[in-house]
Design a protein around this motif. Structure first.
Motif, PDB file in Angstrom:
ATOM      1  N   LEU A  51      29.204  15.160  35.380  1.00 61.24           N
ATOM      2  CA  LEU A  51      29.284  15.719  36.562  1.00 61.24           C
ATOM      3  C   LEU A  51      27.986  15.435  37.346  1.00 61.24           C
ATOM      4  O   LEU A  51      26.927  15.889  36.762  1.00 61.24           O
ATOM      5  N   PRO A  52      28.053  15.300  38.590  1.00 56.43           N
ATOM      6  CA  PRO A  52      26.586  15.575  39.404  1.00 56.43           C
ATOM      7  C   PRO A  52      26.274  17.164  39.354  1.00 56.43           C
ATOM      8  O   PRO A  52      24.965  16.966  39.873  1.00 56.43           O
ATOM      9  N   ALA A  53      26.883  17.924  39.172  1.00 57.80           N
ATOM     10  CA  ALA A  53      26.338  19.322  39.425  1.00 57.80           C
ATOM     11  C   ALA A  53      27.534  20.067  38.458  1.00 57.80           C
ATOM     12  O   ALA A  53      28.568  19.812  38.679  1.00 57.80           O
ATOM     13  N   ASP A  54      27.081  21.138  37.971  1.00 61.65           N
ATOM     14  CA  ASP A  54      28.071  22.100  37.234  1.00 61.65           C
ATOM     15  C   ASP A  54      28.274  23.319  38.004  1.00 61.65           C
ATOM     16  O   ASP A  54      29.095  24.311  37.334  1.00 61.65           O
ATOM     17  N   PHE A  55      28.154  23.284  39.226  1.00 59.13           N
ATOM     18  CA  PHE A  55      28.307  24.376  40.125  1.00 59.13           C
ATOM     19  C   PHE A  55      29.607  24.141  41.088  1.00 59.13           C
ATOM     20  O   PHE A  55      29.746  22.935  41.223  1.00 59.13           O
ATOM     21  N   GLY A  56      30.272  24.982  41.284  1.00 60.00           N
ATOM     22  CA  GLY A  56      31.505  24.684  42.140  1.00 60.00           C
ATOM     23  C   GLY A  56      32.491  25.717  42.021  1.00 60.00           C
ATOM     24  O   GLY A  56      32.224  26.950  41.560  1.00 60.00           O
ATOM     25  N   PHE A  57      33.625  25.702  42.933  1.00 60.68           N
ATOM     26  CA  PHE A  57      34.442  26.906  42.978  1.00 60.68           C
ATOM     27  C   PHE A  57      35.840  26.460  42.336  1.00 60.68           C
ATOM     28  O   PHE A  57      36.636  27.389  41.935  1.00 60.68           O
ATOM     29  N   THR A  58      36.171  25.142  42.471  1.00 63.90           N
ATOM     30  CA  THR A  58      37.649  24.870  42.276  1.00 63.90           C
ATOM     31  C   THR A  58      37.755  24.486  40.750  1.00 63.90           C
ATOM     32  O   THR A  58      36.865  23.963  40.132  1.00 63.90           O
ATOM     33  N   MET A  59      39.068  24.498  40.294  1.00 65.27           N
ATOM     34  CA  MET A  59      39.413  23.846  39.191  1.00 65.27           C
ATOM     35  C   MET A  59      41.246  23.862  38.886  1.00 65.27           C
ATOM     36  O   MET A  59      41.945  24.852  39.528  1.00 65.27           O
ATOM     37  N   LEU A  60      41.578  22.511  38.902  1.00 61.38           N
ATOM     38  CA  LEU A  60      42.773  22.325  38.888  1.00 61.38           C
ATOM     39  C   LEU A  60      43.390  21.433  37.906  1.00 61.38           C
ATOM     40  O   LEU A  60      42.606  20.669  37.264  1.00 61.38           O
ATOM     41  N   THR A  61      44.544  21.767  37.370  1.00 68.51           N
ATOM     42  CA  THR A  61      45.167  20.766  36.117  1.00 68.51           C
ATOM     43  C   THR A  61      46.368  20.152  36.840  1.00 68.51           C
ATOM     44  O   THR A  61      47.129  20.532  37.647  1.00 68.51           O
TER      45      THR A  61
ATOM     46  N   ALA B 210      42.288  17.056  34.946  1.00 69.87           N
ATOM     47  CA  ALA B 210      41.751  18.045  35.601  1.00 69.87           C
ATOM     48  C   ALA B 210      41.096  17.748  36.570  1.00 69.87           C
ATOM     49  O   ALA B 210      40.213  16.287  36.578  1.00 69.87           O
ATOM     50  N   TRP B 211      40.963  18.643  37.941  1.00 68.10           N
ATOM     51  CA  TRP B 211      40.162  18.306  39.045  1.00 68.10           C
ATOM     52  C   TRP B 211      38.974  19.305  39.145  1.00 68.10           C
ATOM     53  O   TRP B 211      39.429  20.471  39.205  1.00 68.10           O
ATOM     54  N   VAL B 212      37.811  18.853  39.424  1.00 71.53           N
ATOM     55  CA  VAL B 212      36.651  19.809  39.941  1.00 71.53           C
ATOM     56  C   VAL B 212      36.317  19.154  41.456  1.00 71.53           C
ATOM     57  O   VAL B 212      36.316  18.177  41.628  1.00 71.53           O
ATOM     58  N   ILE B 213      35.705  19.994  42.065  1.00 68.28           N
ATOM     59  CA  ILE B 213      34.661  19.650  43.290  1.00 68.28           C
ATOM     60  C   ILE B 213      33.317  20.197  43.186  1.00 68.28           C
ATOM     61  O   ILE B 213      33.342  21.228  43.789  1.00 68.28           O
ATOM     62  N   PRO B 214      32.424  19.409  42.778  1.00 66.16           N
ATOM     63  CA  PRO B 214      31.166  19.725  42.394  1.00 66.16           C
ATOM     64  C   PRO B 214      30.236  20.137  43.881  1.00 66.16           C
ATOM     65  O   PRO B 214      30.433  19.895  44.938  1.00 66.16           O
ATOM     66  N   VAL B 215      29.567  21.448  43.666  1.00 65.92           N
ATOM     67  CA  VAL B 215      28.588  21.813  44.646  1.00 65.92           C
ATOM     68  C   VAL B 215      27.114  21.893  43.894  1.00 65.92           C
ATOM     69  O   VAL B 215      27.007  22.081  42.628  1.00 65.92           O
ATOM     70  N   LYS B 216      26.293  21.323  44.991  1.00 63.70           N
ATOM     71  CA  LYS B 216      24.913  21.137  44.215  1.00 63.70           C
ATOM     72  C   LYS B 216      24.137  22.384  43.435  1.00 63.70           C
ATOM     73  O   LYS B 216      23.919  22.041  42.105  1.00 63.70           O
ATOM     74  N   ALA B 217      24.229  23.597  43.841  1.00 63.69           N
ATOM     75  CA  ALA B 217      23.834  24.933  43.272  1.00 63.69           C
ATOM     76  C   ALA B 217      24.192  26.000  44.065  1.00 63.69           C
ATOM     77  O   ALA B 217      24.473  25.778  45.024  1.00 63.69           O
ATOM     78  N   ASP B 218      23.936  27.133  43.009  1.00 65.50           N
ATOM     79  CA  ASP B 218      24.219  28.427  44.012  1.00 65.50           C
ATOM     80  C   ASP B 218      23.373  28.747  45.065  1.00 65.50           C
ATOM     81  O   ASP B 218      23.678  29.348  45.854  1.00 65.50           O
TER      82      ASP B 218
ATOM     83  N   ILE C 116      26.003  23.179  49.061  1.00 64.42           N
ATOM     84  CA  ILE C 116      26.755  21.713  49.800  1.00 64.42           C
ATOM     85  C   ILE C 116      27.089  21.111  48.499  1.00 64.42           C
ATOM     86  O   ILE C 116      26.563  20.876  47.491  1.00 64.42           O
ATOM     87  N   PRO C 117      27.924  19.807  49.050  1.00 68.83           N
ATOM     88  CA  PRO C 117      27.987  18.820  47.992  1.00 68.83           C
ATOM     89  C   PRO C 117      26.879  18.100  47.627  1.00 68.83           C
ATOM     90  O   PRO C 117      25.942  17.996  48.625  1.00 68.83           O
ATOM     91  N   PRO C 118      26.694  17.630  46.322  1.00 65.68           N
ATOM     92  CA  PRO C 118      25.576  16.844  45.879  1.00 65.68           C
ATOM     93  C   PRO C 118      25.116  15.698  46.919  1.00 65.68           C
ATOM     94  O   PRO C 118      26.216  15.019  47.271  1.00 65.68           O
TER      95      PRO C 118
ATOM     96  N   VAL D 114      35.712  14.600  44.903  1.00 66.69           N
ATOM     97  CA  VAL D 114      36.655  15.132  43.929  1.00 66.69           C
ATOM     98  C   VAL D 114      36.354  14.398  42.700  1.00 66.69           C
ATOM     99  O   VAL D 114      36.320  13.014  42.809  1.00 66.69           O
ATOM    100  N   HIS D 115      36.083  15.068  41.571  1.00 68.58           N
ATOM    101  CA  HIS D 115      35.847  14.431  40.285  1.00 68.58           C
ATOM    102  C   HIS D 115      37.209  14.528  39.211  1.00 68.58           C
ATOM    103  O   HIS D 115      37.530  15.934  39.297  1.00 68.58           O
ATOM    104  N   ARG D 116      37.723  13.636  38.838  1.00 67.39           N
ATOM    105  CA  ARG D 116      38.817  13.963  37.858  1.00 67.39           C
ATOM    106  C   ARG D 116      38.614  13.502  36.676  1.00 67.39           C
ATOM    107  O   ARG D 116      37.982  12.308  36.318  1.00 67.39           O
ATOM    108  N   THR D 117      38.981  14.089  35.639  1.00 65.28           N
ATOM    109  CA  THR D 117      38.942  13.663  33.992  1.00 65.28           C
ATOM    110  C   THR D 117      40.471  13.519  33.576  1.00 65.28           C
ATOM    111  O   THR D 117      41.283  14.210  33.820  1.00 65.28           O
TER     112      THR D 117
END
Length: 369
Positions: free
Chosen positions: A252-262, A270-278, A282-284, A290-293
């Motif tokens: 992932l481009p960042a390990d921060f974020g708020f969402t988690m979907l399956t 699963a899907w996440v929407i990464p945020v750059k940092a606390d 902002i998005p990286p 949206v990143h999907r595994t």
């Protein structure tokens, strides 16, 4: 705003914002007819869509600066609304507490008709047995000895995720910001912290028993022991009912974020929407993705088709959702007031609303024909 040809459709999209609720119906999950704003100038931090029993009930967690918070319900797609005169969620007098915000509304399984869960601020979990009309405080969590040490996340003190197990009516997981993941194995009578492996780098002990700021947790659709968590820096998976957690952030481009979907049916997706940092929310690279595994976090793929760039607004924890259609639909809204819809699991997105207030919660459902 994108409009359909008429007001009917097989799909429902509910968008809660800082200043009201919008409800849309669609035949293709790309073109919508919206009504709203419902509850103008009310904050809508939580929505539940209950399609059990052959009806569609929309439950909205409302927060008015004048009238305070409550839960309203509609059984006619928002044409009319009802709410109990004395409030759907009211703290018992002996707690000395009052409701601040309803962070989560979660209908239980189809087999547990009428059961709806709510997670609230101050940190508390509530259960309804009448379809969300009235809720009872879970005293096991409220009286937990850890409660006095739970902190408030940046957005407030929240029990923001309630996950009843589909296979075991006695098992429920709750995620708290900031407190971590807790599990009950006795139908909510008692709760145990389950955070082994989740980092709390901001604390003196970076791997404490509790105190983690878990942002969102989602359960695998087929194996209830598998869950995924987006943390305050960290993305994790558990394969053992939350006894231990493993990092799946690599790729992932960042390990921060708020969402988690399956995925509603397929394990490992699963899907996440990464945020750059606390400290830089902002998005990286200011590029929303949206990143999907599809392999339970071993690898991730960025999905950006149809997303307007650059983007400096983030997606909050409940401002993203999936529906149960085939293929699954993916929907989310930004703090800049743009709402996107995908009818193909994130491969392509369509902008369906724009210029809204901050989007706080998005929920979608397939309606009966």
């Amino acid at each position: 705003m994108t409009h359909g040809e008429d007001s009917t459709g097989n799909y429902l999209l509910a968008v809660g914002t800082k200043k009201g609720l919008w409800l849309g119906t669609s035949r293709d999950r790309a073109n919508y007819t919206f009504t709203g704003p419902h509850f103008l100038m009310h904050e809508i931090p939580s929505i539940g869509i209950d399609t059990r029993g052959g009806r569609t009930r929309i439950l909205a967690g409302l927060r008015s600066e004048h009238w305070g918070p409550t839960v309203a319900r509609s059984d006619d797609l928002g044409d009319t609304w009802q709410e109990p005169e004395n409030g759907a969620i009211t703290f018992p007098e002996d707690t000395g507490a009052s409701l601040e915000r309803v962070w989560q509304i979660q209908p239980d399984t189809a087999e547990r008709a009428g059961v709806v869960w709510a997670g609230c601020e101050p940190i508390s979990v509530w259960k309804s047995t009448d379809g969300g009309e009235h809720f009872e405080l879970n005293r096991g969590l409220w009286d937990h000895p850890h409660r006095t040490e739970w902190g408030a996340g940046y957005g407030g003190a929240a029990a923001h995720t309630v996950l009843p197990s589909p296979s075991d009516p006695n098992t429920v997981h709750v995620a708290i910001s900031a407190g971590g993941v807790y599990r009950s194995s006795d139908a909510g009578q008692s709760w145990e912290a389950r955070n082994q492996g989740i980092s709390a780098y901001f604390m003196p002990n970076p791997l404490p028993e509790f105190g983690q700021c878990v942002h969102k947790v989602a359960r695998d659709p087929n194996n209830p022991n598998i869950m995924y968590a987006q943390n305050h820096h960290g993305v994790y998976r558990t394969d053992d009912n939350a006894d231990t957690w493993l990092s799946i952030a690599e790729g992932l481009p960042a390990d921060f974020g708020f969402t988690m979907l399956t995925h509603p049916r397929r394990s490992g997706t699963a899907w996440v929407i990464p945020v750059k940092a606390d400290g830089e929310r902002i998005p990286p690279d200011a590029r929303l993705a949206v990143h999907r595994t599809d392999d339970a976090g071993q690898s991730w793929r960025a999905l950006t088709d149809g997303l307007v760039q650059p983007e400096y607004n983030v997606v909050l924890r409940d401002a993203a959702t999936v529906d149960s259609a085939e293929p699954a639909g993916l929907f989310f809204g930004t703090r800049g007031g743009t709402v996107y819809a995908s009818a193909d699991e994130g491969e392509h997105f369509t902008e369906v609303l724009s210029n809204l207030p901050d989007v706080l919660c998005v929920r979608a459902a397939v309606l009966e024909a």
